[in-house]
Design a protein around this motif. Structure first.
Motif, mmCIF file in Angstrom:
data_model
loop_
_atom_site.group_PDB
_atom_site.id
_atom_site.type_symbol
_atom_site.label_atom_id
_atom_site.label_comp_id
_atom_site.label_asym_id
_atom_site.label_seq_id
_atom_site.Cartn_x
_atom_site.Cartn_y
_atom_site.Cartn_z
ATOM 1 N N TRP A 61 0.804 -1.216 0.000
ATOM 2 C CA TRP A 61 0.000 0.000 0.000
ATOM 3 C C TRP A 61 0.842 1.275 0.000
ATOM 4 O O TRP A 61 0.371 2.336 0.404
ATOM 5 N N ASN A 119 8.518 5.677 10.026
ATOM 6 C CA ASN A 119 7.640 4.632 9.469
ATOM 7 C C ASN A 119 6.275 4.792 10.120
ATOM 8 O O ASN A 119 6.107 5.604 11.040
ATOM 9 N N GLY A 120 5.319 4.007 9.660
ATOM 10 C CA GLY A 120 3.951 4.189 10.140
ATOM 11 C C GLY A 120 3.810 3.926 11.628
ATOM 12 O O GLY A 120 3.216 4.719 12.370
ATOM 13 N N SER A 121 4.359 2.809 12.088
ATOM 14 C CA SER A 121 4.232 2.469 13.510
ATOM 15 C C SER A 121 4.850 3.554 14.386
ATOM 16 O O SER A 121 4.302 3.891 15.442
ATOM 17 N N ILE A 124 2.527 6.337 14.909
ATOM 18 C CA ILE A 124 1.485 6.021 15.900
ATOM 19 C C ILE A 124 2.054 6.181 17.313
ATOM 20 O O ILE A 124 1.398 6.752 18.193
ATOM 21 N N TYR A 153 -6.041 -1.811 13.054
ATOM 22 C CA TYR A 153 -4.608 -2.129 12.920
ATOM 23 C C TYR A 153 -3.859 -0.815 12.806
ATOM 24 O O TYR A 153 -4.154 0.007 11.934
ATOM 25 N N HIS A 154 -2.874 -0.632 13.693
ATOM 26 C CA HIS A 154 -2.106 0.616 13.652
ATOM 27 C C HIS A 154 -0.604 0.369 13.636
ATOM 28 O O HIS A 154 0.170 1.300 13.861
ATOM 29 N N GLY A 155 -0.187 -0.867 13.415
ATOM 30 C CA GLY A 155 1.241 -1.144 13.352
ATOM 31 C C GLY A 155 1.636 -2.183 14.381
ATOM 32 O O GLY A 155 0.796 -2.688 15.132
ATOM 33 N N GLU A 225 -8.738 4.268 12.013
ATOM 34 C CA GLU A 225 -8.338 4.317 10.604
ATOM 35 C C GLU A 225 -9.542 4.901 9.855
ATOM 36 O O GLU A 225 -10.570 4.222 9.745
ATOM 37 N N ASP A 259 -5.479 7.811 11.866
ATOM 38 C CA ASP A 259 -4.368 7.080 11.264
ATOM 39 C C ASP A 259 -4.645 6.966 9.767
ATOM 40 O O ASP A 259 -5.349 6.059 9.323
ATOM 41 N N ILE A 261 -2.355 6.481 7.577
ATOM 42 C CA ILE A 261 -1.129 5.888 7.030
ATOM 43 C C ILE A 261 -1.430 5.084 5.762
ATOM 44 O O ILE A 261 -0.696 5.175 4.780
ATOM 45 N N ALA A 262 -2.513 4.329 5.777
ATOM 46 C CA ALA A 262 -2.857 3.527 4.587
ATOM 47 C C ALA A 262 -3.836 4.251 3.665
ATOM 48 O O ALA A 262 -3.818 4.041 2.461
ATOM 49 N N LYS A 288 3.541 5.648 4.354
ATOM 50 C CA LYS A 288 3.296 4.883 3.119
ATOM 51 C C LYS A 288 3.333 5.775 1.867
ATOM 52 O O LYS A 288 4.398 6.125 1.402
#
Ligand code: PLP
Length: 454
Positions: A61, A119-121, A124, A153-155, A225, A259, A261-262, A288
């Motif tokens: 993604w 990074n995404g995590s 968060i 889901y957040h990482g 999300e 979030d 991120i995606a 991402k």
């Protein structure tokens, strides 16, 4: 002729001698091929034997404008010749400044401060810590909890995993994690019979209200999300949940962490998903697509009001304490700027609307399939829910790994699909054309037939 020493088999064997891959039971590779990719070109990946794979999932993604996009690659090369990295405490550089200015300009109004991570995590982690620390600085150290949605889901770092609710990733590590309060997801698939997605969202907001009435005094933030819970199975919900969430967070004095991120950078049809609810969160996490899929970078945007709660004489001890060595990496920031420049110069969202409409048309017949319980789509994300029994929506047992069969079929036919359990989904780079969408869908349909055959 391919050189066997640098072909798929040789590279895969070398890989498997030393490399430990993410999200993988390595034993699987006794039967599932490891695919060494040597080159990317538009929406395609090319392996060491010269076989081509259409990247239907944008390489987790991330990719927006194609692999090895020449425009982004040139910006990266130029930046690499100028400044590759510099400590980001006490020092700054133009790519980071310009990117912060650009992000503030394009994100929902009221997000004026940008904190970088890599990074995404990590983004968060930053948002969770910043929210907690804001309340602490305001004299509310009793706020130590978070509310997350079921199926979220957040990482996978410990903080991010703490606010995630996908058992596959969470269960094993649960003894190490914070325990959030879980609010039921507004996921339209889980709606009551006859209920519209908007009605489901409304009912779920009522349940969130109840949770806040009980726990707001000890809660820092609600994290979601926006519009699509991606890793949880591409579960989609109505935008009114986000406007309702914004209002509830105001009413109960807790933060709203979005979030994106995606889902950010055009995935859901708008540049950011929150726009569809005209909602400005207190924290917006981006990663991402931020770099078009080129380099790891993330950003947490927040408001001036939150920033000011940390701004004081050093001796007050209010500074936000979080750092990564590669914070604000100039290469990544420059690449992100070039990615944003493509959005500026090309009618990306308009073209995506046409592609999304084509994808929707192609998926329509699948609704009648005896093992498909749901076909859903939000912009450039589409998902097909496979079930053992259509009438009761009974899922296939996870251990049957039906999705893996679709993955293997895809590989054999030059398409990278990577189902999430029983959910086959498409999240292609924005540079695909209609015929490539046809290939994705045709391959997925054939893969589904094989997956449900016995
Ligand atoms: C919504 C969401 N948040 C956070 C993450 C974590 O990002 P990363 O894999 O860069 O740590 C992901 C990754 O898939 C995600 O989908």
């Amino acid at each position: 002729m391919n050189n066997p020493a640098s072909g798929n088999a040789a590279l895969a064997a070398r890989d498997l001698r030393h490399v430990w891959h993410p999200c993988t039971q390595m034993h699987d590779h006794e039967s599932v091929p490891m695919v060494p990719i040597v080159r990317g070109e538009g929406a395609w990946l090319i392996d060491a034997d010269g076989r081509r794979y259409l990247d239907g999932i944008s390489s987790w993604w991330t990719n927006l404008f194609g692999h090895a996009n020449p425009r982004i690659a040139a910006a990266l090369a130029e930046q690499a010749r100028t400044l590759e990295h510099v400590i980001f405490a006490g020092f700054t550089h133009e790519p980071a400044i310009e990117l912060a200015e650009a992000l503030v300009r394009i994100t929902p109004p009221g997000l004026d401060r940008v904190f970088y991570a890599d990074n995404g995590s990590a983004a968060i982690e930053v948002a969770l810590k910043m929210s907690f620390h804001y309340w602490l600085n305001q004299g509310h150290g009793e706020k130590t909890r978070f509310i997350a949605l079921t199926g979220s889901y957040h990482g996978e770092t410990l903080g991010a995993l703490s606010v995630s609710d996908v058992a596959l990733y969470r269960k094993t590590y649960a003894p190490l994690l914070l325990t959030p309060f879980l609010a039921p997801s507004p996921d339209a698939y889980e709606g009551e019979p006859g209920e519209s997605p908007e009605q489901t969202a409304k009912r779920r907001l009522g349940e969130l209200r109840t949770l806040l009435e009980r726990h707001a005094h000890e809660t820092c933030a609600v994290i979601v999300e926006p519009l699509v819970q991606c890793a949880g199975g591409m579960r989609m919900y109505h935008p009114s949940y986000l406007s309702g969430l914004r209002a509830l967070c105001n009413e109960f004095a807790v933060h709203f962490i979005a979030d994106e991120i995606a889902v950010g950078f055009g995935r859901t049809g708008t540049l950011f998903a929150c726009e569809q609810a005209s909602a400005t969160p207190d924290f917006m996490c981006l990663s991402k697509g931020l770099t078009g899929g080129f380099l790891p970078l993330s950003a947490v945007l927040t408001s001036e009001r939150i920033y000011q709660a940390f701004y004081a004489e050093y001796s007050a001890g209010k500074a936000f304490l979080h750092s990564h060595s590669y914070t604000g990496n100039p290469l990544a920031c420059r690449v992100a700027l070039e990615t944003l420049a493509i959005f500026r110069d090309e009618p990306v969202l308009q073209r995506n609307r046409q592609l999304a409409a084509h994808l929707a048309r192609r998926l329509e017949p699948l609704r009648a399939h005896p093992h498909v319980a749901d076909v859903r789509q939000t912009g450039m994300i589409a998902a097909i829910e496979l079930v053992a029994d259509k009438a009761s929506r009974r899922p296939y047992p996870a251990e049957e790994r039906r999705g893996l069969r679709v993955y293997l079929h895809g590989l054999q036919h030059g398409v990278l699909l990577r189902p999430l359990g029983n959910v086959v989904y498409f999240m292609p780079p924005y540079v695909v054309d209609a015929s490539e969408i046809d290939l994705l869908v045709d391959t997925a349909i054939a893969g589904i037939e094989r997956a449900v055959a016995s």
